[in-house]
Structures are given as C-alpha cells and as structure tokens.
Write a protein that holds these residues in place. Structure first.
Motif, PDB file in Angstrom:
ATOM      1  N   LEU A   1       0.829  -1.209   0.000  1.00 41.37           N
ATOM      2  CA  LEU A   1       0.000   0.000   0.000  1.00 41.37           C
ATOM      3  C   LEU A   1       0.861   1.255   0.000  1.00 41.37           C
ATOM      4  O   LEU A   1       0.526   2.255  -0.633  1.00 41.37           O
ATOM      5  N   GLN A   2       1.975   1.188   0.720  1.00 43.30           N
ATOM      6  CA  GLN A   2       2.810   2.384   0.788  1.00 43.30           C
ATOM      7  C   GLN A   2       3.570   2.623  -0.499  1.00 43.30           C
ATOM      8  O   GLN A   2       4.071   3.714  -0.728  1.00 43.30           O
ATOM      9  N   ASN A   3       3.675   1.583  -1.323  1.00 41.48           N
ATOM     10  CA  ASN A   3       4.407   1.755  -2.576  1.00 41.48           C
ATOM     11  C   ASN A   3       3.491   1.845  -3.784  1.00 41.48           C
ATOM     12  O   ASN A   3       3.960   1.853  -4.906  1.00 41.48           O
ATOM     13  N   ILE A   4       2.167   1.830  -3.565  1.00 39.73           N
ATOM     14  CA  ILE A   4       1.253   1.849  -4.701  1.00 39.73           C
ATOM     15  C   ILE A   4       1.427   3.186  -5.439  1.00 39.73           C
ATOM     16  O   ILE A   4       1.461   4.241  -4.820  1.00 39.73           O
ATOM     17  N   PRO A   5       1.625   3.124  -6.748  1.00 43.52           N
ATOM     18  CA  PRO A   5       1.892   4.370  -7.475  1.00 43.52           C
ATOM     19  C   PRO A   5       0.734   5.352  -7.296  1.00 43.52           C
ATOM     20  O   PRO A   5      -0.424   5.017  -7.563  1.00 43.52           O
ATOM     21  N   SER A   6       1.038   6.575  -6.838  1.00 45.14           N
ATOM     22  CA  SER A   6      -0.038   7.508  -6.519  1.00 45.14           C
ATOM     23  C   SER A   6      -0.739   8.000  -7.778  1.00 45.14           C
ATOM     24  O   SER A   6      -1.891   8.403  -7.731  1.00 45.14           O
ATOM     25  N   GLU A   7      -0.041   7.906  -8.950  1.00 45.28           N
ATOM     26  CA  GLU A   7      -0.709   8.341 -10.194  1.00 45.28           C
ATOM     27  C   GLU A   7      -1.992   7.546 -10.411  1.00 45.28           C
ATOM     28  O   GLU A   7      -3.003   8.075 -10.880  1.00 45.28           O
ATOM     29  N   LEU A   8      -1.906   6.253 -10.058  1.00 47.76           N
ATOM     30  CA  LEU A   8      -3.052   5.375 -10.307  1.00 47.76           C
ATOM     31  C   LEU A   8      -4.284   5.855  -9.556  1.00 47.76           C
ATOM     32  O   LEU A   8      -5.351   6.064 -10.137  1.00 47.76           O
ATOM     33  N   THR A   9      -4.126   6.043  -8.237  1.00 46.64           N
ATOM     34  CA  THR A   9      -5.296   6.413  -7.440  1.00 46.64           C
ATOM     35  C   THR A   9      -5.741   7.832  -7.758  1.00 46.64           C
ATOM     36  O   THR A   9      -6.939   8.122  -7.797  1.00 46.64           O
TER      37      THR A   9
ATOM     38  N   ALA B   1      -7.760   7.993 -10.875  1.00 47.34           N
ATOM     39  CA  ALA B   1      -9.113   7.487 -10.640  1.00 47.34           C
ATOM     40  C   ALA B   1      -9.957   8.554  -9.971  1.00 47.34           C
ATOM     41  O   ALA B   1     -11.135   8.736 -10.295  1.00 47.34           O
ATOM     42  N   LYS B   2      -9.340   9.283  -9.047  1.00 46.74           N
ATOM     43  CA  LYS B   2     -10.078  10.309  -8.318  1.00 46.74           C
ATOM     44  C   LYS B   2     -10.528  11.412  -9.289  1.00 46.74           C
ATOM     45  O   LYS B   2     -11.661  11.874  -9.240  1.00 46.74           O
ATOM     46  N   ILE B   3      -9.613  11.790 -10.180  1.00 50.64           N
ATOM     47  CA  ILE B   3      -9.955  12.835 -11.146  1.00 50.64           C
ATOM     48  C   ILE B   3     -11.101  12.372 -12.037  1.00 50.64           C
ATOM     49  O   ILE B   3     -12.001  13.125 -12.382  1.00 50.64           O
ATOM     50  N   ASP B   4     -11.074  11.068 -12.371  1.00 51.51           N
ATOM     51  CA  ASP B   4     -12.144  10.530 -13.201  1.00 51.51           C
ATOM     52  C   ASP B   4     -13.459  10.407 -12.460  1.00 51.51           C
ATOM     53  O   ASP B   4     -14.442   9.911 -13.023  1.00 51.51           O
TER      54      ASP B   4
ATOM     55  N   LYS C   1     -11.288  -1.350  -8.322  1.00 55.73           N
ATOM     56  CA  LYS C   1     -10.719  -1.285  -9.673  1.00 55.73           C
ATOM     57  C   LYS C   1      -9.208  -1.088  -9.651  1.00 55.73           C
ATOM     58  O   LYS C   1      -8.523  -1.437 -10.606  1.00 55.73           O
ATOM     59  N   ILE C   2      -8.690  -0.467  -8.612  1.00 58.30           N
ATOM     60  CA  ILE C   2      -7.264  -0.138  -8.617  1.00 58.30           C
ATOM     61  C   ILE C   2      -6.495  -0.862  -7.515  1.00 58.30           C
ATOM     62  O   ILE C   2      -5.609  -1.670  -7.798  1.00 58.30           O
ATOM     63  N   THR C   3      -6.860  -0.590  -6.269  1.00 59.96           N
ATOM     64  CA  THR C   3      -6.034  -1.084  -5.167  1.00 59.96           C
ATOM     65  C   THR C   3      -6.010  -2.608  -5.121  1.00 59.96           C
ATOM     66  O   THR C   3      -4.942  -3.219  -5.065  1.00 59.96           O
TER      67      THR C   3
END
Lengths: 460, 302
Positions: A338-346, A349-352, A362-364
């Motif tokens: 969780l601490q290394n999950i690329p922040s671009e991904l989440t 998704a938030k922007i979308d 869908k992501i995590t």
C-alpha cells in the motif's frame, strides 16, 4: 562435418565440441581408451594430475563395488531373508544370536549404491569429455590448461563448480538420498503390522490400495483427512490474507491515528516464536484452562467449552488461531504494498470521479493481487504442509476411538503419527507421495499462470 | 484533507492540519479506533497472560483467575538453578551451539548458491532451480525417518555426535533455499560486475568484494533466518534426539514441560522460559524484518 550443421537440436550457448558422442566418433586411441582407463586421455595430453585424479576415483569406485556395492545391489530385490536366529551353544551354555538381515539397512545401502553409481556415471562422462577436450585443443594448437591453471579457473570461469560443490553434497546426502530411500518404502510392507520392522518385502501397489480404498479402516480415514486438509488450507490462506488486508487498510487510512503503534502491537505478536505462542494458545483453551475458567467465573457459561474435544469446535479453533498468527504477516506485507502503490493510479481514478469503493475494487485490489499472487499460492501449499499449527495446537484431537487420525489431522500430521507413533513406515511413505502429488497439482496449475514463472528475472 | 500522513514506526510523526470533520466522520473514526483497540487487546492478551503467569507465586498449572494473587521472581531463578529434573540452561546452551554452527554453514551455502544462480551462467543452472522447486514440494517430514537412518548409519545418533547431527539437519540441505538471496543478487547491476572483471577481478573476487558488500541487508537477513531456525523447530529434534534429555533444545524442552508428568511443577517456569526465549528472538525477528524490507525496497540501484 556436414552432419553437425544439420543438427536439429536447439543450439545453446553452453554447447561445445567436447561431447560424449564426439569423444567416441572423433577421439583418438587415448581418448577412446579413457572409457576403460579413466584419465588416460588427460595423461596423454600432459594433464597428469587431473588424469590421475580420474583414475584414482575410478579405482576407488571399483573397489567399493567389489567389496560392498555389488553385494548391496544383489540384496536389493529380496531385501534380505535371513531372520535373526538363536543357536544353543553347548560349551558356554548360552543362546548365541546369529545376525539376521536388516531390510532397512539393505534398502538404504542399495539406494545409496545406486546413487553413487549414478554419480560415477556422471564422472565417467565428464572424464570422456575432458579427454576429448584436451585432444581437440591440442589438434587446434590451443593451450591445454595445466593443473594449476585448472585450479585457478575454479575461482573464475568454473567458479560455480567450486561454490556449488558443498551445497550440492549436502542436498544429495540429506535431501535427495532420504527421498530416494523413502519412496521405495511405499512399495514394501515395512510396518509394525505383522511385525515387519526388521525384515520386509516388496509388495507392489498394495499400500496405495490400502490407503485409498474406500472399504478398509485406513481408506475410510484417508479421504476425510484429505478433504479437511484442503478445507483447512483454503480457509487458512484466504481468511488470513483478506482479513490481514482489511486490517492493513484500516490502519493505513488517512484518519487513523498512531499507525506505528497499531502496527507494532500486531508485529509483536508474530515476533514471539510460533511454538511458544501456539503452546500458550493451547493451554489457554484447555478444558480447564484459563479461558474456560474465566468464562465460568464471570457466569457466562456453566460448563467448560469443548475447544479441543468437539470436532467442529476444534476445527474452527485451529482456523481462528491460525488467523491470530497469520493476519499480522499479511498485514505487514500488504502495508508494504500500500505504501508503494503508485499515486498516479489512485489520483487518476479520483480525477475521473471514482469514489473510494470503486477505487478499491478497480485499482487497489487488483494491484495488491498482482503482487501477492505468487505469495498466496506459496501460502496455500505451505498450509497444506502446516505441521506446527496443528500438531502444537490440537495434536489432531479429537481422535475417534480406533482411528489413526484425529478430526483436525492434516495429511502431514497424519504422516507423522503413522511413521513416528505407529511405525507404519510404508503407509507414511504412501501419504508423503500423495501429499507431494496434491501439492504439485496445485503448484503446477497455479504457478504457470504467475508472472514469476513466466519471467524469471521479475522474481524479486 | 490534502496533507500527507507520515507512517513511520514510532507513530508520532504525522502532521495534521486543523480539519473540520463532520459528525459522521468523527463517529466513524471513533468506531475504527475502538475496533483497533479491541483487536490489539485480543492480540496482546496471550502475551500479557504468559508474562503474568511467569511472575505468578502460586504453584500449579491452571488458575481460575487472570491476575496472579502474588508476584515472585522465583520462577526465573529456579528455571536456571533447579536443573535436576529438566536442565533449562543446558537446553539453552545446546540450542545456542547448534544455532551458531548451523547458521555459519547455512549462510555460506545459501549465499554461494544464490550467487551462482543469479550471476553465473552454466548448463545445469535451470535444471538445478527446477530441482530445488520440486524438492521443496515434498513434505519435510516424509524423509525425516530416512534422515534418521542415514545419520545412524554415519554413527551420528549417539552422545556428542548428536550435536553434529542437529547442525547437519538444519544446514546440510539449506542450499535449496536460495530464492530470496537470488532475487536480491539479481538487482546488482551488470555494469558493476562487468567493470570489475575488465579491471582484472576474477569471478570469486566479484562475489567477495562487490556483490556481498552491496548486499548487506540480505546477508544479515540470511544470517538471522539461519540462526533462528534451530530455536523455532522442534519436530526434527524430537525425532533425532528423542528421549535423550541431555541434548534437548529449548523448543523440545519447553514442549515437554507441558507434558502430564511435569506440568504441575513446571507450568509457571514454562511461562518464564517462554518470556526468556521470546525476548531475544523477538528482537532478532524485528531486525530481520527490517533487513528484509530494506533488502526488498532498497535493492542496489544501477
């Protein structure tokens, strides 16, 4: 030379002209004679010490075979027939015991002899190649290594031979040989039944029939144990993983305070050695252990809960306690991910406009599963073989009267009981082989689909 | 809510700006923390209980209450002074000796094999890796009896040779456990090792002087795992050593303290032993975990 060009075999970077085939087809007299007098080819090419080592090993092997080996092999088909005898000695007035055959030792020595023979064949092939290599180098006016240079190459291009030698020796003697020795046991009647502990015989597939046949006592034990093993492995693996993941995410929430503290508490519980915490748990849940005592004291129950005496209770308890042990592990692992999950991904998704539930599914979650996939499979196979938890917690209890396996026994703990407690060595070996087959089915069916199998470099 | 939450062990270092939390949110947070607290109690309870028991003054095995009526340090002192029945100091030393030697052998074996699998290329490399995987699928207990017979044939099951037998059991076959080390060595950049070879290093020097110093976390991890194995295992000791109490290791001894003939007198001392053994192992485990994480995240960058 034409036939080498149309070689169909896939070329490998390790291919050299010094093959066994070439040694016979293109070798000169010395090289060919090396197949009888090992090392001759090397000695002829002035690699005297190397040649003498080959020759010395050959002599040693022949001596071994002459004095022990052939006898060992000859005994293998019958596994010995002479029983230990008693002869009345008139002069001394005592019984004198004549030594009988010991089938276990005959089997062990026989298998060891076969293994030594196999290693000798490898050495012999190596000798032929070495002889031809020396000849080939000489013919092509290339440098032939002296013994000193050979030794030095052990630290360089042949480093693997040097580094792997002792580990391989250990593996061969303490892992491979025991297995080769155990597998044939499954085809003998080596067991306490009918007193075949000293002398036993080959019986073919009979033991497999005994274990897997539905009718007999053992057969009716085997299938339920196998079923429970799979149920246990499933729950032990997936409950641990998902609950651990939820715990990790709860602690990792933005609003959760004192994250380090919570993590420390859970990690502390796995830092305690497992056999200690399992024994603690077992005593705590005993019939007259602290938990029952406390609950009675508080008036919540009137008689002790049957933690280890009722089959369903015992089965649920081992799974629950395994959660107690396993959840912190998966929490630790998922936290790292969780601490290394690329922040671009989440963030994307938030922007979308995805809400947190959508982001999770869908992501995590896919991200975690991607990384943890191989780990979960290893956990599953590990749980099929999870000896400690069952043996230390319930010991397989409750055991129905007259049965060799308890209601919480896994295949491995049953195997342990059959061999150590009951001395049914042949049946133990059968269970071991079956466990191996179950594991390989699980492993093969799943490993092949993971990234680490397809791409070895991505292992870490 | 855009501020970053820092999450380091120790837990104190997080920044939090003044937020206007809604009531629902506060309630949710309270619930979460309460649940975490309950879970923490569940997880800590057995450990707390065993510590309490180790200081309990009353004899006997099980009590009908949680907090001891009287506290004493006797369980600890007696554990080390009363050695006629069960000799705990001896078990401790046995385990220590076996652990040190098997740790040395295991570490060397695993590092050597890991290096060969990762950095060297030879014909038998892939077959060896497949063999290691297949061997790993056989239950270890299956061959336990066979190992016992082999040790017996080698004359290692009597007297002091049992130490050699135990060391061999934990270390001899360890070469198959190279995966994590190999994974780490794989991250050592090729450019470094190739440059060293151009500079005239032989491959052993590359291993010794370049790869190993770069891989400290994973070396420490290997050493710690190898050292811990004899402390944690008890099945193999049970089969190999059996009833010969002089050669029991800590885990087997503690298992036996709970057997019927000992439990009444030894229960509180068992708890003391559990505490004594757990503290160093817990510290080593935490160190190991840290090195494992360092090894995985801080792999050598090219």
């Amino acid at each position: 030379m034409a036939e080498t060009k149309v070689k169909k075999k896939k070329a490998s970077i390790f291919d050299t002209p010094y093959t066994l085939k070439n040694a016979f087809s293109k070798g000169d007299a010395f090289t060919r004679l090396s197949c009888i007098f090992m090392g001759l080819g090397d000695i002829a090419r002035k690699q005297v010490i190397k040649g003498l080592i080959y020759f010395g090993l050959e002599v040693a092997y022949i001596c071994f075979m002459a004095f022990n080996g052939l006898h060992n092999l000859a005994m293998l088909p019958s596994l010995g027939e002479t029983e230990q005898g008693k002869v009345w000695d008139e002069d001394q007035g005592v019984f004198i015991y004549t030594q009988g055959d010991n089938s276990v030792l005959i089997l062990l020595y026989g298998v060891a002899t076969l293994l030594i023979t196999f290693l000798f064949v490898c050495l012999w092939i190596d000798n032929m190649k070495s002889a031809y290599k020396a000849q080939w180098l000489k013919e092509h006016n290339k440098h032939v290594n002296s013994f000193r240079e050979d030794l030095r190459s052990l630290l360089n291009e042949n480093l693997y031979k040097f580094l792997m030698f002792f580990p391989m020796l250990g593996i061969i003697i303490f892992t491979v040989l025991p297995l080769l020795f155990m597998i044939p046991m499954a085809f003998t009647n080596y067991s306490k039944i009918d007193k075949h502990l000293v002398l036993f015989d080959w019986v073919g597939l009979q033991n497999f029939q005994t274990v897997m046949g539905m009718g007999g006592k053992l057969g009716s034990t085997f299938w339920p144990v196998l079923g429970w093993t799979l149920i246990w492995a499933f729950f032990a693996t997936f409950l641990n993983f998902f609950l651990g993941m939820i715990l990790a995410m709860v602690i990792n929430r933005k609003d959760t305070k004192a994250k380090g503290f919570w993590r420390f508490i859970f990690v502390l519980s796995i830092a305690v050695p497992q056999f200690v915490s399992l024994l603690i748990m077992r005593t705590m849940l005993n019939q007259n252990g602290p938990i029952n005592n406390l609950l009675i004291e508080w008036g919540w129950i009137t008689k002790p809960l049957p933690f280890w005496t009722n089959a369903t209770w015992a089965r649920v308890m081992v799974i629950v306690i395994n959660c107690w042990i396993g959840i912190p592990y998966s929490m630790l692992q998922v936290t790292g991910i969780l601490q290394n999950i690329p922040s671009e991904l989440t963030e994307a998704a938030k922007i979308d406009g995805a809400n947190s539930v959508q982001t999770f599914f869908k992501i995590t979650l896919p991200y975690i599963m991607f990384i943890m996939g191989p780990y979960i499979i290893t956990q599953f196979t590990g749980n099929i073989n999870n000896f400690n938890v069952i043996y230390l917690l319930s010991g397989g209890a409750p055991t129905p009267v007259g049965s060799t396996a308890g209601k919480t026994d896994l295949l491995v703990t049953w195997l342990y009981k059959l061999t150590i407690d009951y001395q049914y060595y042949n049946l133990g070996a059968v269970i071991g082989i079956i466990t191996f087959i179950v594991l390989s089915i699980v492993a093969l069916a799943t490993y092949r689909n993971t990234a680490s199998y397809k791409d070895e470099e991505a292992f870490n | 809510m855009s501020n970053k939450v820092m999450t380091y062990a120790g837990g104190q270092e997080y920044k939090f700006k003044k937020n206007h939390m809604s009531a629902g949110r506060v309630a949710k947070n309270v619930v979460v923390h309460v649940i975490l607290a309950i879970l923490a109690v569940i997880w800590m309870f057995p450990i707390f209980w065993v510590v309490m028991t180790s200081f309990r003054k009353e004899k006997g095995s099980y009590t009908a209450y949680f907090m001891p009526k009287g506290f004493t340090f006797d369980n600890y002192t007696k554990l080390f002074t009363e050695t006629t029945q069960l000799n705990f100091p001896r078990m401790f030393l046995n385990t220590l000796v076996v652990a040190i030697f098997s740790c040395i052998i295991t570490t060397i074996f695993i590092l050597c094999v890991g290096y060969c699998m990762s950095q060297l290329r030879f014909r038998l490399r892939k077959p060896f890796m497949n063999m290691a995987m297949i061997l790993g699928l056989f239950p270890a207990f299956m061959s336990m009896v066979a190992v016992y017979f082999i040790l017996k044939a080698l004359g290692l099951t009597e007297g002091n040779m049992l130490y050699v037998a135990l060391v061999l059991i934990y270390s001899a076959g360890s070469g198959t456990g190279f995966y994590i080390v190999k994974g780490f060595f794989d991250t050592v950049p090729k450019s470094l090792t190739e440059a060293a070879i151009l500079d005239g290093c032989n491959r052993f020097q590359v291993f010794n002087k370049i790869v190993l110093p770069l891989s400290k976390p994973i070396v420490v991890y290997t050493i710690l795992t190898a050292f811990l194995a004899p402390w944690l295992d008890f099945v193999f000791v049970k089969v190999i050593v059996g009833a010969n109490a002089d050669y029991w290791t800590v885990s087997l001894g503690m298992y036996n303290m709970l057997e019927k003939e000992y439990i009444y007198n030894w229960y509180t001392r068992w708890a003391a032993a559990a505490v004594i053994v757990s503290i160093p192992i817990a510290i080593l485990f935490m160190l190991m975990q840290k090195n494992y994480v360092d090894g995985m995240t801080g792999a050598v960058k090219g």
